[in-house]
Structures are given as C-alpha cells and as structure tokens.
Design a protein around this motif. Structure first.
Motif, PDB file in Angstrom:
ATOM      1  N   UNK A 162       0.785  -1.226   0.000  1.00 38.61           N
ATOM      2  CA  UNK A 162       0.000   0.000   0.000  1.00 38.61           C
ATOM      3  C   UNK A 162       0.815   1.274   0.000  1.00 38.61           C
ATOM      4  N   UNK A 163       2.123   1.184  -0.261  1.00 40.53           N
ATOM      5  CA  UNK A 163       2.958   2.383  -0.198  1.00 40.53           C
ATOM      6  C   UNK A 163       2.775   3.305  -1.405  1.00 40.53           C
ATOM      7  N   UNK A 164       2.158   2.826  -2.458  1.00 33.04           N
ATOM      8  CA  UNK A 164       1.853   3.683  -3.608  1.00 33.04           C
ATOM      9  C   UNK A 164       0.419   4.185  -3.456  1.00 33.04           C
ATOM     10  N   UNK A 165       0.202   5.463  -3.706  1.00 31.18           N
ATOM     11  CA  UNK A 165      -1.143   6.048  -3.619  1.00 31.18           C
ATOM     12  C   UNK A 165      -1.706   6.229  -5.022  1.00 31.18           C
ATOM     13  N   UNK A 166      -2.657   5.392  -5.414  1.00 32.20           N
ATOM     14  CA  UNK A 166      -3.233   5.514  -6.757  1.00 32.20           C
ATOM     15  C   UNK A 166      -4.102   6.757  -6.889  1.00 32.20           C
ATOM     16  N   UNK A 167      -4.221   7.223  -8.127  1.00 35.46           N
ATOM     17  CA  UNK A 167      -5.144   8.328  -8.401  1.00 35.46           C
ATOM     18  C   UNK A 167      -6.545   7.759  -8.436  1.00 35.46           C
ATOM     19  N   UNK A 168      -7.464   8.483  -7.876  1.00 33.75           N
ATOM     20  CA  UNK A 168      -8.866   8.116  -7.933  1.00 33.75           C
ATOM     21  C   UNK A 168      -9.586   9.178  -8.755  1.00 33.75           C
ATOM     22  N   UNK A 169     -10.509   8.768  -9.618  1.00 36.16           N
ATOM     23  CA  UNK A 169     -11.199   9.766 -10.417  1.00 36.16           C
ATOM     24  C   UNK A 169     -12.028  10.695  -9.524  1.00 36.16           C
ATOM     25  N   UNK A 170     -12.180  11.875  -9.981  1.00 38.29           N
ATOM     26  CA  UNK A 170     -13.015  12.873  -9.318  1.00 38.29           C
ATOM     27  C   UNK A 170     -12.412  13.358  -8.003  1.00 38.29           C
ATOM     28  N   UNK A 171     -11.113  13.084  -7.764  1.00 37.57           N
ATOM     29  CA  UNK A 171     -10.448  13.625  -6.557  1.00 37.57           C
ATOM     30  C   UNK A 171     -10.168  15.092  -6.754  1.00 37.57           C
TER      31      UNK A 171
END
Length: 171
Positions: A162-171
């Motif tokens: 979990x050390x990578x933070x993915x982009x989430x749409x609509x953030x």
C-alpha cells in the motif's frame, strides 16, 4: 522486477500460511515463464502493445496465482481458457460501458485489456494504452471503486504494502 515478484510471493505465502494453509484455491504461486512467441500472441489478442514491465513480468512468470486473495494476475496461458477469457472481456466491456474514458480523465482513444479479473467478473484491472505517457496505464475497477496506476510496478507495490497512492477519479 524479479525482486518485486519475489517480495510479493513472500508476502502472499506468509498470508496464506497464517490464514488457511489447507485451501489449495488460495495458494499463491509462480508459473513457468511465457516465451517470446506467447507474449507476441497475447499482444496481438490485446490489440495493443503490452506495457514493458508487464511484458517483463510475463517473461519471468506467466501470471501469478494469489495476486490478490484468490484472484490471479493473468498471463498468456490464461487466455486459452474460454471461461476466463470470456470473463475478462466481459469485465472490460462492462467497465467501459458504465464509465466513459473521458469521465475518468483518460483520452477517448484509450484501449483497454484485462490483466486481472475476479471470479464473478465484478472487479479487475485493465492495462491501458494511449499516447499520453504522463497518464496512468492501469485501471483497477470494481465494487464502485476506481484506482489508476501509472506503471505496473506501482500496481504491484500497492498490492504488496500500500505504499503507492493511486489516483482516484473525481479527486
């Protein structure tokens, strides 16, 4: 890449032995590597170039059982199974029909190919191909959640710890 795969296998094996060592369906496992011809056939089936890191992954292990819980990361040989390939394409089509590419910040010409799908076809990961290198190349969708990863390595790192933070749409 081989060190990343080794670390993921160490984590999955530890989780497996700690939770249910008697369930063979959940056992993580490497597979024999895919050869250049098999990888070329998968690229033709995908109708897009394979991500270089995913291509390298396939040359080390043609898929990975237990990538996330009981769900495998698909390899070349998985597409020989009509049930699994049908489920993969169905998942891709549903994701693309329910959320247009532009709504989640991707170019309209983006092509998508499934590399991970759960048994119900309700969650999975699509490898994306478009001409914008600054955009994400992997889309994890399912159960009302969408996450985008720039590289295959980012995706595997997220699965591992979990050390990578993915982009989430609509953030």
């Amino acid at each position: 890449m081989w060190m990343l795969i080794g670390e993921l296998m160490r984590i999955r094996t530890r989780e497996y032995l700690a939770s249910s060592p008697l369930s063979p369906d959940e056992m993580p496992g490497l597979r024999p590597p895919a050869g250049p011809a098999q990888i070329g056939e998968l690229e033709a089936l995908a109708s897009q170039p394979l991500d270089p890191e995913y291509r390298h992954f396939l040359s080390l292990t043609d898929g990975l059982d237990g990538f996330q819980y009981t769900m495998p990361l698909l390899g070349c040989r998985d597409w020989e199974d009509p049930e699994r390939s049908g489920l993969g394409f169905m998942f891709r089509d549903v994701v693309l029909e329910t959320g247009t590419l532009t709504e989640v910040g991707l170019p309209e010409e983006t092509r998508a190919f499934p590399i991970h799908v759960n048994a119900e076809g309700s969650a999975g990961i699509l490898m994306l191909h478009h001409s914008h290198n600054d955009l994400e190349h992997f889309w994890w969708s399912g159960q009302g959640d969408d996450m985008f990863f720039h590289t295959f390595r980012d995706l595997v790192t997220y699965i591992m710890d979990g050390s990578y933070s993915p982009r989430r749409p609509f953030d």
